[in-house]
Design an enzyme around this catalytic site. Structure first.
Site, PDB file in Angstrom:
ATOM      1  N   ARG A  69       5.148 -31.989  -4.370  1.00 42.48           N
ATOM      2  CA  ARG A  69       4.884 -30.641  -3.853  1.00 42.48           C
ATOM      3  C   ARG A  69       4.094 -30.778  -2.574  1.00 42.48           C
ATOM      4  NH1 ARG A  69      -0.209 -31.138  -4.043  1.00 42.48           N
ATOM      5  NH2 ARG A  69      -1.274 -31.924  -5.884  1.00 42.48           N
ATOM      6  N   GLY A  70       3.915 -29.676  -1.858  1.00 38.66           N
ATOM      7  CA  GLY A  70       3.066 -29.702  -0.681  1.00 38.66           C
ATOM      8  C   GLY A  70       1.611 -29.887  -1.062  1.00 38.66           C
ATOM      9  N   TYR A  75      -6.597 -31.905  -9.146  1.00 39.43           N
ATOM     10  CA  TYR A  75      -6.869 -32.211 -10.551  1.00 39.43           C
ATOM     11  C   TYR A  75      -6.310 -31.118 -11.437  1.00 39.43           C
ATOM     12  CZ  TYR A  75      -9.482 -32.205 -14.941  1.00 39.43           C
ATOM     13  OH  TYR A  75      -9.817 -32.165 -16.283  1.00 39.43           O
ATOM     14  N   ILE A 150      -3.342 -24.175  -4.359  1.00 38.48           N
ATOM     15  CA  ILE A 150      -1.946 -23.757  -4.254  1.00 38.48           C
ATOM     16  C   ILE A 150      -1.129 -24.886  -3.650  1.00 38.48           C
ATOM     17  CG2 ILE A 150      -0.328 -22.138  -3.165  1.00 38.48           C
ATOM     18  CD1 ILE A 150      -2.530 -20.048  -3.228  1.00 38.48           C
ATOM     19  N   GLY A 151      -0.003 -25.190  -4.268  1.00 43.29           N
ATOM     20  CA  GLY A 151       0.925 -26.184  -3.732  1.00 43.29           C
ATOM     21  C   GLY A 151       2.311 -25.899  -4.274  1.00 43.29           C
ATOM     22  N   GLY A 162       3.021 -24.446  -7.935  1.00 45.09           N
ATOM     23  CA  GLY A 162       2.388 -23.137  -7.817  1.00 45.09           C
ATOM     24  C   GLY A 162       0.882 -23.171  -7.700  1.00 45.09           C
ATOM     25  N   SER A 164      -3.261 -23.428  -9.443  1.00 43.68           N
ATOM     26  CA  SER A 164      -4.183 -23.859 -10.498  1.00 43.68           C
ATOM     27  C   SER A 164      -5.483 -23.091 -10.287  1.00 43.68           C
ATOM     28  CB  SER A 164      -4.404 -25.370 -10.475  1.00 43.68           C
ATOM     29  OG  SER A 164      -4.878 -25.807  -9.226  1.00 43.68           O
ATOM     30  N   CYS A 180      -7.821 -31.659  -2.472  1.00 40.12           N
ATOM     31  CA  CYS A 180      -7.048 -31.093  -1.360  1.00 40.12           C
ATOM     32  C   CYS A 180      -7.504 -31.638  -0.009  1.00 40.12           C
ATOM     33  CB  CYS A 180      -7.104 -29.570  -1.376  1.00 40.12           C
ATOM     34  SG  CYS A 180      -6.507 -28.847  -2.922  1.00 40.12           S
TER      35      CYS A 180
END
Length: 214
Positions: A69-70, A75, A150-151, A162, A164, A180
């Site tokens: 994902r992006g 974690y 968000i990713g 999505g 966390s 991140c």
């Protein structure tokens, strides 16, 4: 029509990837409805497509997965609500940046139901909260902690992966990575902010605000 699925217990990460891949392909083919999947994972780290090896501080602490994902390292673990969004971005205007902003604003609207002010910061994907209870930063600005990451990834204009959102995870588990890729800010949770919010409370708020924001 969006299916809402809530999984009890802890969901194996590799299994979740397989389920998402299958569902996204079906949505793209028009044989399944869009889906929001709410779950928790056992403790683990995931590497996004921009993850830097140096940001994995403690590689032996928890399993590490290539998330495809992006984003960078993040974690997942108990007490954190993972929200997998399998949505048709094609019919939502094919604007990926706006879609990510819509996800951020959805989280902000959800946090507002608990009287928490979530904010977006230029150049930092995710949702942040100011911490007036902490010392000021070196430049004199208020301390900030991240409460939601968000990713996403797209396949045939259908999103997966999505959000966390930290409800009550063990925040020390974030110490094994640079979350991140951002080292100058911390991580928080709703319970860390002094709010006795349960996972069920969060799920209700997410569903109530989804229709207005997405």
């Amino acid at each position: 029509m969006v299916d809402w699925i809530i999984s009890d217990g802890l969901t194996d990460y590799a299994h979740a990837l397989t389920v998402m891949e299958t569902r996204v392909n079906a949505i793209a083919q028009g044989t399944a409805d869009e889906c929001i999947w709410l779950l928790e994972h056992p403790p683990l780290y995931t590497a996004g497509t921009s993850a830097k090896p140096a940001d994995l501080i403690d590689p032996d602490r928890f399993p590490v997965f290539d998330a495809r994902r992006g984003g960078e390292y993040t974690y997942h673990g108990p007490g954190q609500r993972v929200v997998y969004v399998m949505l048709d971005v094609g019919k939502r205007g094919r604007d990926v940046r706006k879609f990510v902003e819509d996800l951020e604003n959805w989280v902000i609207a959800m946090l507002d139901t608990f009287n928490v002010k979530g904010e977006i910061r230029e150049g930092r994907v995710g949702v942040w909260v100011e911490r007036p209870d902490k010392p000021l930063q070196a430049d004199g600005s208020p301390a900030e902690d991240k409460i939601a990451a968000i990713g996403i990834r797209l396949r045939k204009w259908v999103s997966f992966h999505g959000l966390s959102i930290n409800v009550d995870p063990d925040l020390s588990h974030f110490d094994g990575i640079v979350p991140c890729g951002i080292s100058q800010h911390g991580v928080t949770s709703l319970v860390d902010l002094g709010l006795p919010v349960t996972m069920t409370d969060l799920d209700v708020a997410l569903r109530q605000t989804f229709a207005k924001m997405m």
